[in-house]
Design an enzyme around this catalytic site. Structure first.
Site: not given
Ligand SMILES: Cc1cc2nc3c(=O)[nH]c(=O)nc-3n(C[C@H](O)[C@H](O)[C@H](O)COP(=O)(O)OP(=O)(O)OC[C@H]3O[C@@H](n4cnc5c(N)ncnc54)[C@H](O)[C@@H]3O)c2cc1C
Length: 337
Positions: A164, A238, A333
């Site tokens: 990520r 998420s 995130e």
């Protein structure tokens, strides 16, 4: 291009937060960006690129200009005996690109089916799911460098991709507009089956020699069952990244919880943030209009008309509860604006 003032973003972010942007500009051609960048800098100095709004939490009205890139050409650049090189402009819907490649039996992004959002945002956090990441198939990224306003090309190797993560979140942060992405897709695809319950689900369906289309379809089925549809319940997937911890820390957790799930990453260990949230007693936890999704506690959902600020406070409550229990700081995130 189309220019709007005092524009509602409620339908342009998947949390469905009802905020407004001073100016909202739909950019229909790459070359329109040349003049726009100067104009935006001179008029307000503050701007944001908004793709599908599926990785963003607006906590207030946006006091500046939002650019929404709608150019969305797909073209095949070249091919050799092993690969096809596909150029996709920033405004292409990511899942349309997955369908396009799967239909042509080109392998590399089939496990990334149903990830919402646009191609232009995909390299920023190196989107990933079910054992594939964008970096496995990305060849180059084209972007405008906002420091000198030139169009540049950056190769996969130079993108500093990680979990990520990429150069776009580090040294290039706030200094770029991605205009297109070039993928290198395999003509002889090998299905990636070793993640989650993909192979189980395939055998349950009686498929023993899956094609990439079978894999992609099974992942669509799993995701539909597991994740909330943002068109029905606001969410941004998420909310936190899975933390990566060192061996000592991991051993101390394992002593208390021998069943802690883990994935080794070189000399570190990644543990699922969803597990930490569940063990902190927050799986399916609800406060007012906000909650963690019962099937996947890593997803924070907006059950009603929660504000971005309330969602942020809820996320902070999760962070502090998990920290109290495990002394692990969860990192968002989602981009908080
Ligand atoms: C239900 C659901 C499931 C999800 N599942 C996954 C998953 O499995 N794996 C995964 O990795 N992610 C997942 N996500 C997160 C999200 O889909 C991805 O991060 C996606 O790439 C975001 O794309 P977007 O166009 O919506 O970006 P936006 O939310 O519009 O923007 C995200 C960030 O990128 C910037 N940005 C966008 N486009 C550009 C551009 N062209 N140039 C410069 N900056 C830009 C924005 O300014 C912002 O900072 C999920 C989200 C949801 C809602």
């Amino acid at each position: 291009m189309k220019i709007f003032e005092n524009y509602s973003l409620a339908e342009l972010n998947t949390f469905h937060i009802d905020v407004r942007s001073n100016k909202f500009i739909v950019v229909e051609k790459v070359d329109e960006l040349d003049n726009l960048i100067d104009f935006v800098e001179l008029s307000s100095g503050k701007f944001l690129i908004l793709g599908g709004g599926s990785n963003i939490l607006f906590t207030k009205d946006f006091d500046g200009t939002i650019l929404h890139l709608s150019f969305n050409q797909l073209s095949e650049l070249k091919s050799d005996d092993r690969f096809v090189y596909i150029k996709a402009e920033a405004g292409v819907v990511w899942d349309e690109l997955v369908k396009y490649s799967v239909d042509k039996n080109l392998g590399g992004i089939e496990n990334l089916a149903m990830i919402p959002g646009t191609v232009g945002a995909a390299p920023i956090q190196n989107i990933g799911a079910y054992g594939q990441e964008l970096k496995d198939s990305l060849f180059e990224v084209e972007y405008i460098d906002l420091t000198d306003k030139k169009i540049k090309t950056i190769s996969n190797e130079k993108c500093e991709f990680g979990y990520r993560d990429s150069i776009f979140k580090k040294s290039l942060r706030d200094k770029f507009i991605i205009t297109s992405v070039i993928l290198r897709l395999s003509k002889n695809p090998v299905p990636v089956l070793n993640y989650g319950n993909v192979s189980n689900e395939l055998s349950k369906s009686g498929i023993d020699k899956p094609t990439i289309k079978d894999v992609s379809n099974i992942i669509r089925k799993i995701r539909t069952e597991k994740l909330p549809d943002p068109n029905q319940i606001g969410n941004a997937g998420s909310f936190f990244k899975n933390p990566i911890i060192d061996e000592n820390k991991f051993e101390s957790i394992k002593e208390k919880y021998p069943d802690v799930p883990s994935f080794r990453q070189e000399n570190k260990i990644k543990i699922p943030a969803a597990w930490l949230i569940e063990k902190s007693g927050l799986k399916g936890y609800k406060k007012g209009n906000i909650g963690t999704y019962p099937n996947q506690p890593l997803v924070i959902v907006n059950y009603g008309k929660a504000s971005g600020k309330e969602i942020l406070e809820f996320a902070q409550l999760i962070q502090s509860t998990v920290f109290e229990k495990f002394q692990i700081q969860l990192e968002p995130e989602v981009n908080i604006i």
